[in-house]
Structures are given as structure tokens and as C-alpha cells.
Design a protein around this motif. Structure first.
Motif, PDB file in Angstrom:
ATOM      1  N   ILE A 150      -2.703   7.122   3.158  1.00 33.29           N
ATOM      2  CA  ILE A 150      -4.003   6.792   3.988  1.00 33.29           C
ATOM      3  C   ILE A 150      -3.541   8.468   4.839  1.00 33.29           C
ATOM      4  O   ILE A 150      -4.469   8.948   5.426  1.00 33.29           O
ATOM      5  N   SER A 151      -2.692   9.401   4.496  1.00 31.67           N
ATOM      6  CA  SER A 151      -2.870  10.731   5.318  1.00 31.67           C
ATOM      7  C   SER A 151      -3.732  11.073   4.743  1.00 31.67           C
ATOM      8  O   SER A 151      -5.144  12.438   4.411  1.00 31.67           O
ATOM      9  N   ARG A 159       2.367   3.900   1.068  1.00 28.07           N
ATOM     10  CA  ARG A 159       0.796   3.333   1.852  1.00 28.07           C
ATOM     11  C   ARG A 159       0.834   4.518   2.475  1.00 28.07           C
ATOM     12  O   ARG A 159      -0.664   5.097   2.506  1.00 28.07           O
ATOM     13  N   LEU A 160       1.789   4.734   3.301  1.00 26.15           N
ATOM     14  CA  LEU A 160       1.364   5.970   4.273  1.00 26.15           C
ATOM     15  C   LEU A 160       0.927   7.667   3.735  1.00 26.15           C
ATOM     16  O   LEU A 160       0.307   8.395   4.256  1.00 26.15           O
ATOM     17  N   MET A 206       5.784   1.409   1.095  1.00 29.40           N
ATOM     18  CA  MET A 206       5.317   1.766   2.581  1.00 29.40           C
ATOM     19  C   MET A 206       4.893   3.215   2.550  1.00 29.40           C
ATOM     20  O   MET A 206       4.133   3.559   3.174  1.00 29.40           O
ATOM     21  N   LYS A 207       5.856   4.153   2.186  1.00 32.16           N
ATOM     22  CA  LYS A 207       5.856   5.203   1.513  1.00 32.16           C
ATOM     23  C   LYS A 207       4.607   5.669   1.376  1.00 32.16           C
ATOM     24  O   LYS A 207       4.069   6.279   1.033  1.00 32.16           O
TER      25      LYS A 207
END
Length: 233
Positions: free
Chosen positions: A8-9, A4-5, A1-2
Motif C-alpha cells: 500500500i505504501s 500488505r502495508l 500484515m507488514k
């Protein structure tokens, strides 16, 4: 999850950077173009010097050219064709109707290299500045059919021949300005040159090596006396 974030960032930051760069480029594109002018380094040259050599290829022809005694110009006729010494000479002959005298189409046909003109029974003077093709801007046709209004214009005396040397036997100085008259041989050599100022050595084409402009200022001074500071006892 981290992970993926983080991806995206990163894409968001890249998109924001793209928008900022595109907006900056777009505004710069709307501005007027400007080309910086490079500063020229001043060079200690005298541009008028090069005009002396303009007709140097004709120097030997002038030297060996026979003098036509019957069609010589003189300083009297030379100055009679001018409003004052140094003024552009007027046009002493008739012109074609509507002729504006633009360079090679008219005036330069006779006045670029001179030569004898049967129509006027005279030698055509050579212009010292054939690159200035709008001749009628300075040279006007003579008009002796109208009356002139009296003015307080004082006559300027023309330079005299034979009194322009700084020292006896030294080369004569130029008694006139050089601007637009850099080409010495156009007026001082050839059959169209006034006989009083026709040079005897046109093959020495670097005229300004010996002849310099007359910039002397004549000032009245008192009689010079030398004071003897050593008194005899």
C-alpha cells in the motif's frame, strides 16, 4: 500484515509521484513554445561577390554583339536621368495608368534582359537587381510640368572616365559603391550600356578579380624632403 502495508505504501508513493509529474507537465504545457536559435558560425565571405556572375551566361553574346551606332547611350544621358550620381534613375517614359511596376508584370518585361524597344526607339537598360521587384519604391516617373523650389543643395560631380586607375596601365578602379550594383555586366556590357563605360572584354566574367573599389583618400601633404643623416667630414 507488514507485507500488505508495504504494498500500500508503494502504491501511495507511486500515486504521489504521478501527481507531481502530471502537475509539472501541465504547467510546462501552458508555457509559450520556444525554439532555441543556433548561433551561426561567422564565415569570412563577401556576399556581393556572387552578383558579378549573375549575367555570365550572356558574356559571349555581348562580346559578339554588333554595336548599333544610331542608338547608343552616353554618360551624358545616363547622368541626366539621375538627381545626383548614384541615385536611382528616374523613369523617362510614360507609364500605364495605375501601373505600380511590380516586377515581371511590368518593368522586368523590358529591363530584365534588355533589348530594343520600338515604342521608345531605344535599348532598355538592364537592371542589376531584378530580385527587387517593387521597382517604383525607388524609381519615380519624371515630372517636368511643375516648378521646383530653390534649395541650397550642392551638385555632386559625376566620376570621370579614364582617371580611375591607380597606376598607368593598371585596371581602372570602381568609382562608385557596389551595393545594389554588384552585377557589372548589366551596366557595362550590351547595347544598352553607355558607350564610354562599355567593357571590351565581357567574357572575363570575374570583374572584381582585377577591378577593386576606389577607397583612396586624397590628403594634402607637404613636399617630401629626404634628410641626409650622414654628413661628409
Amino acid at each position: 500484515m507488514k507485507k500488505r502495508l508495504g504494498i500500500i505504501s508503494l502504491f501511495i508513493l507511486l500515486f504521489i509521484a504521478f501527481i507531481v509529474i502530471w502537475n509539472f507537465s501541465y504547467k510546462k504545457g501552458l508555457e509559450e513554445a520556444y525554439i532555441p536559435i543556433a548561433e551561426e558560425v561567422p564565415v569570412s565571405t563577401i556576399p556581393s561577390e556572387k552578383g558579378v556572375f549573375a549575367r555570365s551566361e550572356f558574356a559571349l553574346e555581348y562580346l559578339n554583339m554588333p554595336i548599333d551606332e544610331e542608338h547608343q547611350r552616353s554618360l551624358t544621358t545616363y547622368y541626366d536621368n539621375r538627381a545626383y550620381p548614384g541615385a536611382p534613375p528616374s523613369i523617362p517614359h510614360e507609364l500605364l495608368k495605375g501601373e505600380r511596376g511590380i516586377g515581371g508584370k511590368a518593368c522586368l518585361q523590358c529591363h530584365q534582359n534588355g533589348g530594343f524597344v520600338e515604342k521608345f526607339n531605344a535599348y532598355a537598360p538592364v537592371t542589376p537587381h531584378p530580385e527587387l521587384i517593387n521597382c517604383r519604391q525607388c524609381h519615380v516617373a519624371q515630372n517636368t510640368q511643375t516648378l521646383f523650389t530653390d534649395t541650397n543643395f550642392s551638385e555632386i560631380h559625376a566620376p570621370k572616365v579614364g582617371v580611375n586607375s591607380a597606376l598607368p596601365g593598371s585596371p581602372p578602379m570602381m568609382p562608385h559603391d557596389i551595393q545594389m550594383r554588384e552585377n557589372c555586366l548589366s551596366c557595362h556590357a550590351g547595347p544598352a550600356a553607355p558607350k564610354e563605360i562599355r567593357v571590351t572584354h565581357p567574357e572575363r566574367i570575374n570583374c572584381r578579380q582585377c577591378h577593386v573599389p576606389d577607397i583612396r583618400e586624397l590628403v594634402d601633404t607637404e613636399i617630401f624632403t629626404r634628410t641626409n643623416t650622414h654628413q661628409n667630414e
